[in-house]
Design a protein around this motif. Structure first.
Motif, mmCIF file in Angstrom:
data_model
loop_
_atom_site.group_PDB
_atom_site.id
_atom_site.type_symbol
_atom_site.label_atom_id
_atom_site.label_comp_id
_atom_site.label_asym_id
_atom_site.label_seq_id
_atom_site.Cartn_x
_atom_site.Cartn_y
_atom_site.Cartn_z
ATOM 1 N N PRO A 145 0.827 -1.217 0.000
ATOM 2 C CA PRO A 145 0.000 0.000 0.000
ATOM 3 C C PRO A 145 0.855 1.258 0.000
ATOM 4 C CG PRO A 145 0.074 -0.971 2.192
ATOM 5 C CD PRO A 145 0.755 -1.940 1.282
ATOM 6 N N VAL A 146 0.341 2.324 -0.616
ATOM 7 C CA VAL A 146 1.011 3.625 -0.609
ATOM 8 C C VAL A 146 0.814 4.263 0.751
ATOM 9 C CG1 VAL A 146 1.057 5.921 -1.635
ATOM 10 C CG2 VAL A 146 0.722 3.914 -3.093
ATOM 11 N N ILE A 147 1.922 4.745 1.341
ATOM 12 C CA ILE A 147 1.853 5.340 2.686
ATOM 13 C C ILE A 147 2.100 6.842 2.656
ATOM 14 C CG2 ILE A 147 2.495 3.193 3.817
ATOM 15 C CD1 ILE A 147 5.350 4.287 4.086
ATOM 16 N N GLY A 148 2.374 7.414 1.473
ATOM 17 C CA GLY A 148 2.607 8.848 1.386
ATOM 18 C C GLY A 148 3.462 9.206 0.191
ATOM 19 N N GLU A 149 3.999 10.433 0.200
ATOM 20 C CA GLU A 149 4.823 10.925 -0.906
ATOM 21 C C GLU A 149 6.034 11.660 -0.339
ATOM 22 O OE1 GLU A 149 1.445 11.863 -4.339
ATOM 23 O OE2 GLU A 149 2.117 13.458 -2.995
ATOM 24 N N PHE A 150 7.082 11.781 -1.164
ATOM 25 C CA PHE A 150 8.216 12.628 -0.807
ATOM 26 C C PHE A 150 8.628 13.461 -2.012
ATOM 27 C CE2 PHE A 150 10.464 9.068 -2.685
ATOM 28 C CZ PHE A 150 11.650 9.585 -3.183
ATOM 29 N N TYR A 195 11.590 16.783 -9.216
ATOM 30 C CA TYR A 195 10.737 15.613 -9.397
ATOM 31 C C TYR A 195 9.310 15.909 -8.946
ATOM 32 C CZ TYR A 195 14.498 12.454 -10.675
ATOM 33 O OH TYR A 195 15.522 11.847 -11.347
ATOM 34 N N ASN A 196 8.362 15.376 -9.682
ATOM 35 C CA ASN A 196 6.992 15.376 -9.212
ATOM 36 C C ASN A 196 6.909 14.558 -7.936
ATOM 37 O OD1 ASN A 196 6.260 16.801 -11.565
ATOM 38 N ND2 ASN A 196 6.014 14.875 -12.697
ATOM 39 N N PRO A 197 5.916 14.803 -7.085
ATOM 40 C CA PRO A 197 5.806 14.024 -5.839
ATOM 41 C C PRO A 197 5.875 12.518 -6.118
ATOM 42 C CG PRO A 197 4.249 15.837 -5.796
ATOM 43 C CD PRO A 197 4.856 15.829 -7.174
ATOM 44 N N ILE A 198 6.706 11.839 -5.343
ATOM 45 C CA ILE A 198 6.976 10.418 -5.560
ATOM 46 C C ILE A 198 6.273 9.599 -4.480
ATOM 47 C CG2 ILE A 198 8.790 8.670 -5.738
ATOM 48 C CD1 ILE A 198 10.706 11.054 -6.422
ATOM 49 N N SER A 199 5.460 8.653 -4.891
ATOM 50 C CA SER A 199 4.722 7.820 -3.944
ATOM 51 C C SER A 199 5.664 6.894 -3.200
ATOM 52 C CB SER A 199 3.656 7.002 -4.664
ATOM 53 O OG SER A 199 2.702 7.844 -5.279
ATOM 54 N N ILE A 200 5.386 6.691 -1.928
ATOM 55 C CA ILE A 200 6.153 5.767 -1.094
ATOM 56 C C ILE A 200 5.247 4.589 -0.743
ATOM 57 C CG2 ILE A 200 7.516 5.485 1.013
ATOM 58 C CD1 ILE A 200 7.620 8.565 1.178
ATOM 59 N N VAL A 226 12.979 6.341 3.571
ATOM 60 C CA VAL A 226 12.275 7.577 3.218
ATOM 61 C C VAL A 226 10.881 7.556 3.838
ATOM 62 C CG1 VAL A 226 11.386 8.962 1.317
ATOM 63 C CG2 VAL A 226 13.586 7.769 1.081
ATOM 64 N N GLN A 227 10.480 8.707 4.422
ATOM 65 C CA GLN A 227 9.188 8.821 5.091
ATOM 66 C C GLN A 227 8.284 9.820 4.367
ATOM 67 O OE1 GLN A 227 8.293 6.854 7.789
ATOM 68 N NE2 GLN A 227 10.250 5.857 7.241
ATOM 69 N N PRO A 228 6.966 9.696 4.563
ATOM 70 C CA PRO A 228 6.039 10.647 3.946
ATOM 71 C C PRO A 228 6.395 12.087 4.305
ATOM 72 C CG PRO A 228 4.825 8.792 4.857
ATOM 73 C CD PRO A 228 6.247 8.628 5.300
ATOM 74 N N ASN A 229 6.290 12.965 3.291
ATOM 75 C CA ASN A 229 6.549 14.406 3.412
ATOM 76 C C ASN A 229 8.030 14.748 3.531
ATOM 77 O OD1 ASN A 229 3.695 14.930 3.402
ATOM 78 N ND2 ASN A 229 3.651 14.381 5.589
ATOM 79 N N ASP A 230 8.928 13.784 3.386
ATOM 80 C CA ASP A 230 10.360 14.107 3.346
ATOM 81 C C ASP A 230 10.656 14.952 2.113
ATOM 82 O OD1 ASP A 230 11.013 12.808 5.653
ATOM 83 O OD2 ASP A 230 11.935 11.058 4.697
ATOM 84 N N LYS A 231 11.622 15.892 2.273
ATOM 85 C CA LYS A 231 12.060 16.734 1.162
ATOM 86 C C LYS A 231 13.583 16.644 1.065
ATOM 87 C CE LYS A 231 8.238 20.047 1.515
ATOM 88 N NZ LYS A 231 7.862 21.485 1.671
ATOM 89 N N PHE A 232 14.059 16.337 -0.136
ATOM 90 C CA PHE A 232 15.493 16.177 -0.351
ATOM 91 C C PHE A 232 15.960 17.172 -1.402
ATOM 92 C CE2 PHE A 232 13.921 12.047 1.003
ATOM 93 C CZ PHE A 232 14.820 11.690 1.996
#
Length: 450
Positions: A145-150, A195-200, A226-232
């Motif tokens: 399952p998708v848990i978020g985006e980064f 990058y466009n938001p990447i699903s995790i 990598v966790q949801p809402n991380d920004k690199f």
């Protein structure tokens, strides 16, 4: 046989207990005849080859043809998607080994008539060709399952900007939910990739960024947990060299392709389609990348298992090199080789070489100058064991008058090196393995006719 033994017992009783009755003795020739007929019947019923196929995807007209070791035609039969064929012969006329030829035809454009001959098949062999039905739907029960985006930005990068020189993947390879990026160039010609938001996805949140620049420097950046809402925000100068590189020769203006996948363990070998998963360290070819020098694949010590695939065409005067293996970091060398064809005929191909090999594959084809339809014939054999190829049954030639055996020309020979599966392994594959893809490792040189 039981009837014969019964009659034979009666015969013994009469000649020992009733020798004074000459009319009974007249039964002897008849009883002997029954015994001989029974033996002959057993000889006729001996199975010397079994062919079992279960291939729901088979949609072509297919035949199997058997030859003995001198090229004499033994038998032939047509077969369907699900068939069980037994080939029988008198035991006193069964050869020591056979060559099995599979023939199929397709009415695609261009039409094709394909023969494949496999030599040194032992008597009594049972082939089982089981091909699973193609499923075009995604039914992976292990989809996470998708848990978020980064978010990710890579800046001050040297081109190329093409995605295959900027690989962002996780354990699912190209299935890493990378939806693309926007490219900006500064006054120095350096690139920024937003990058466009990447699903995790759950349990798939480690990422590898592998970058090949114009100077042929291959480097990587590792994103762990990598966790949801991380920004690199990563600069290209933050990328690291791989722990080691594989030195490959460079041949200018020739086709090549390199594909390296990495895995954390060898569980990949248990997957049904292992070619489509894994961290992608390198995936380029000369159609998408203008090579100005050698590209050397990189390897990381954090991974324990790799899928390494290399194809290098080195000109008409040198054999092309092909390598495919699942292993730890490989050691690869291309041997110096000499290869000379002395007879180019399908029925009796002969060549000399200084290469030690465990099996070979040779191709003959009419596919020259855009000829349609195409007839081709592949022959598989062990070292110094090229079979005698006999005549095609007249029934097939009558059914398919476009088969063009007269214009078949020798095209190339693949010599599989010691590291590869042997011809015996190749034969065992047909007996014991559910069909998915050819066994690996595969390491071979291709010698093309000049």
């Amino acid at each position: 046989m039981r009837t014969s033994l019964y009659l034979f017992s009666i015969f013994l009783f009469f000649i020992t207990g009733c020798s004074n009755e000459p009319d009974i003795q007249q039964e002897v020739p008849e009883n002997n005849g029954l015994i001989e007929d029974s033996v002959n019947q057993e000889l006729l019923n001996e199975v010397y080859f079994t062919f079992n196929i279960d291939n729901k995807n088979l949609d072509s007209e297919s035949w199997i043809i058997l030859y003995d070791e001198t090229g004499n035609l033994l038998d032939y039969k047509s077969y369907n998607a699900k068939d069980f064929l037994e080939f029988k012969k008198r035991s006193d006329s069964i050869p020591k080994s056979i060559t099995v030829t599979l023939f199929s035809t397709t009415q695609s454009s261009p039409s094709q008539y394909a023969f494949s001959s496999i030599s040194q098949v032992e008597i009594g062999t049972k082939w089982n060709i089981i091909v699973s039905e193609v499923n075009t739907e995604i039914t992976d029960p292990e989809i996470s399952p998708v848990i978020g985006e980064f978010e990710l930005e890579v800046s001050e990068a040297k081109g190329p900007d093409y995605y295959k020189q900027n690989l962002l993947t996780n354990i699912k390879g190209y299935g890493a939910n990378n939806t693309g990026y926007t490219i900006f160039h500064d006054e120095n010609g350096l690139s920024t990739y937003n990058y466009n938001p990447i699903s995790i996805k759950e349990n798939e949140n480690n990422y590898l960024y592998s970058k090949l620049d114009y100077d042929l420097n291959l480097k990587y950046y590792w994103f762990e947990n990598v966790q949801p809402n991380d920004k690199f925000n990563v600069k290209h100068s933050d990328f690291s060299d791989y722990d080691s590189y594989l030195d490959l020769p460079f041949v200018e203006n020739q086709y090549f392709s390199l594909n390296i996948l990495a895995f954390e363990n060898d569980d990949v070998l248990k997957q049904k389609y292992p070619n489509y998963t894994g961290y992608i360290l390198l995936d380029i070819d000369s159609n998408t990348y203008s090579q100005s020098g050698p590209v050397n694949p990189g390897y990381l010590d954090i991974f324990k298992w790799y899928r390494t695939e290399i194809h290098m065409y080195r000109g008409i005067d040198q054999p092309s090199f092909h390598y495919l293996n699942y292993s730890d970091k490989p050691e690869i060398s291309i041997p110096e080789s000499d290869f000379n064809v002395t007879n180019r005929s399908l029925s009796n191909l002969t060549f000399s070489t200084n290469i030690s090999y465990v099996r070979n594959e040779s191709l003959f084809t009419t596919n020259f100058n855009g000829v349609d339809p195409i007839t081709y014939w592949r022959v598989y054999s062990g070292e110094d064991q090229y079979p005698k190829i006999g005549t095609v049954p007249q029934e097939l030639l009558d059914l398919y008058p476009e088969i063009d055996l007269d214009n078949l020309e020798y095209s190339y020979t693949n010599l599989y090196l010691d590291f590869s599966y042997s011809h015996e392994d190749y034969l065992n594959y047909y007996e014991n393995t559910t069909y998915s893809e050819l066994p690996i490792p595969e390491v071979y040189l291709s010698f093309f006719d000049e």
